[in-house]
Design a protein around this motif. Structure first.
Motif, PDB file in Angstrom:
ATOM      1  N   SER A  70      39.253 -63.537  93.790  1.00 42.70           N
ATOM      2  CA  SER A  70      39.000 -64.758  93.163  1.00 42.70           C
ATOM      3  C   SER A  70      37.528 -64.552  92.065  1.00 42.70           C
ATOM      4  O   SER A  70      36.744 -63.973  92.783  1.00 42.70           O
ATOM      5  N   PRO A  71      37.618 -64.873  90.857  1.00 43.83           N
ATOM      6  CA  PRO A  71      36.344 -64.799  90.213  1.00 43.83           C
ATOM      7  C   PRO A  71      35.299 -65.883  90.550  1.00 43.83           C
ATOM      8  O   PRO A  71      34.508 -65.820  89.935  1.00 43.83           O
ATOM      9  N   VAL A  72      35.720 -66.842  91.507  1.00 48.04           N
ATOM     10  CA  VAL A  72      34.977 -67.993  91.716  1.00 48.04           C
ATOM     11  C   VAL A  72      34.304 -67.494  93.128  1.00 48.04           C
ATOM     12  O   VAL A  72      34.893 -67.132  94.257  1.00 48.04           O
ATOM     13  N   TYR A  73      32.936 -67.623  93.261  1.00 52.16           N
ATOM     14  CA  TYR A  73      32.263 -67.526  94.516  1.00 52.16           C
ATOM     15  C   TYR A  73      31.789 -68.965  94.944  1.00 52.16           C
ATOM     16  O   TYR A  73      31.818 -69.771  94.467  1.00 52.16           O
ATOM     17  N   GLN A  74      31.992 -69.099  96.521  1.00 50.91           N
ATOM     18  CA  GLN A  74      31.565 -70.375  97.145  1.00 50.91           C
ATOM     19  C   GLN A  74      30.633 -70.034  97.843  1.00 50.91           C
ATOM     20  O   GLN A  74      30.513 -68.958  98.331  1.00 50.91           O
ATOM     21  N   ASN A  75      29.651 -70.784  97.745  1.00 51.91           N
ATOM     22  CA  ASN A  75      28.420 -70.666  98.547  1.00 51.91           C
ATOM     23  C   ASN A  75      28.350 -71.336  99.667  1.00 51.91           C
ATOM     24  O   ASN A  75      28.119 -72.889  99.514  1.00 51.91           O
ATOM     25  N   ASP A  87      37.234 -55.256  87.414  1.00 52.28           N
ATOM     26  CA  ASP A  87      37.519 -56.631  86.891  1.00 52.28           C
ATOM     27  C   ASP A  87      37.646 -56.736  85.320  1.00 52.28           C
ATOM     28  O   ASP A  87      36.981 -56.085  84.583  1.00 52.28           O
ATOM     29  N   CYS A 136      42.588 -63.805  84.027  1.00 57.25           N
ATOM     30  CA  CYS A 136      41.590 -63.117  84.992  1.00 57.25           C
ATOM     31  C   CYS A 136      42.431 -62.055  85.854  1.00 57.25           C
ATOM     32  O   CYS A 136      43.225 -62.558  86.466  1.00 57.25           O
ATOM     33  N   GLN A 163      34.171 -65.146  98.810  1.00 59.72           N
ATOM     34  CA  GLN A 163      35.401 -64.870  97.669  1.00 59.72           C
ATOM     35  C   GLN A 163      36.566 -64.629  98.339  1.00 59.72           C
ATOM     36  O   GLN A 163      36.734 -63.872  99.365  1.00 59.72           O
TER      37      GLN A 163
END
Length: 262
Positions: free
Chosen positions: A101-106, A64, A130, A113
């Motif tokens: 993706s640098p964004v995690y979804q919970n 990353d 990114c 991801q």
């Protein structure tokens, strides 16, 4: 202002002419400089971490970081990586395969991801982007060998399921077979992640040039144990799927230390 060339100019008149000429020339020079002389530059900023993995596709890793375009927009065409083991000089050549993706979804307590297939991308001038990249063997040479060698082994799972209701009994029967041991010995020869020191050379191709960044990292005994366990996991995963048991692949997060760029 009308200039009478027959009359000597005063200092202030001469200064005004010079300043006016400079005001005209500067924008022209700036345009020439930016368009024809100034070159685009690409910087790579690592977050100092890499994730090492192994599964039915072989040994691979995730790195990353962030790319920064300086002076002009930059089009990144390809990124490749070479990993060298200092102990035995073995090399692992990989190319970008997916972007993470640098964004995690919970969702319901589970972190998700998204990923997409790696592709060329453009970075605006003096901007960053990114680059969470997974590197793999694009030719899938290990995967082809794995699929070929495990055909007979995986075919035996249907018969084992008929004989054993309990997963633990089926697993014992499966792993004690001569075919399992044969296939495992072949896979072990191609396992790349061993205890020791490694060098990474990350090469980014952009415009008509390339830039290389080099890093070092080490694999500890605990990292090795996590990764080597995936050899068995890659072989028992089809059996687990049959008995609806969750797969349990392990990974190792290692620290990257940058050495130089060129």
């Amino acid at each position: 202002m009308i200039i009478d060339f027959k009359t000597p100019m005063t200092f202030y008149e001469l200064l005004a002419i010079i300043l006016a000429a400079i005001a005209i020339v500067i924008p022209i020079v700036q345009v020439i400089w930016k368009k024809w002389i100034q070159k685009p530059q690409l910087n790579y900023i690592s977050n100092g971490k890499a994730r090492l993995l192994f599964n039915q596709s072989g040994s691979y890793l995730q790195v990353d970081g962030v790319y920064e375009a300086i002076n002009k927009p930059v089009s990144v065409k390809k990124v490749s990586i070479q990993v060298n083991c200092e102990k035995n000089n073995d090399r692992l050549n990989l190319s970008w395969s997916t972007f993470r993706s640098p964004v995690y979804q919970n969702i319901a307590g589970n972190a998700l991801q998204t990923t997409e297939t790696a592709h060329p991308f453009r970075i605006d001038a003096n901007s960053i982007m990114c680059a969470f990249i997974e590197f793999a063997d694009n030719f899938d040479s290990f995967g082809k060998t794995f699929n070929q060698e495990t055909k007979n082994l995986f075919k035996s799972i249907s018969q084992i399921q008929k004989e054993y209701v309990e997963y633990s009994e089926a697993l014992s029967k499966y792993q004690s077979s001569a075919e399992y041991k044969r296939v495992k010995s072949i896979i072990e020869k191609d396992f790349f992640w061993n205890i020791g020191q490694y060098n990474i050379e990350l090469t980014t191709f952009y415009e008509n040039k390339s830039v290389k960044y080099t890093f070092t990292f080490s694999i500890s005994e605990s990292d090795y144990k996590k990764l080597i366990s995936n050899i068995d996991e890659s072989l028992i995963s089809p059996l687990k799927d049959t008995y609806m048991i969750m797969r349990n692949y392990q990974w190792a997060d290692v620290e990257l230390k940058e050495t130089k760029c060129n």
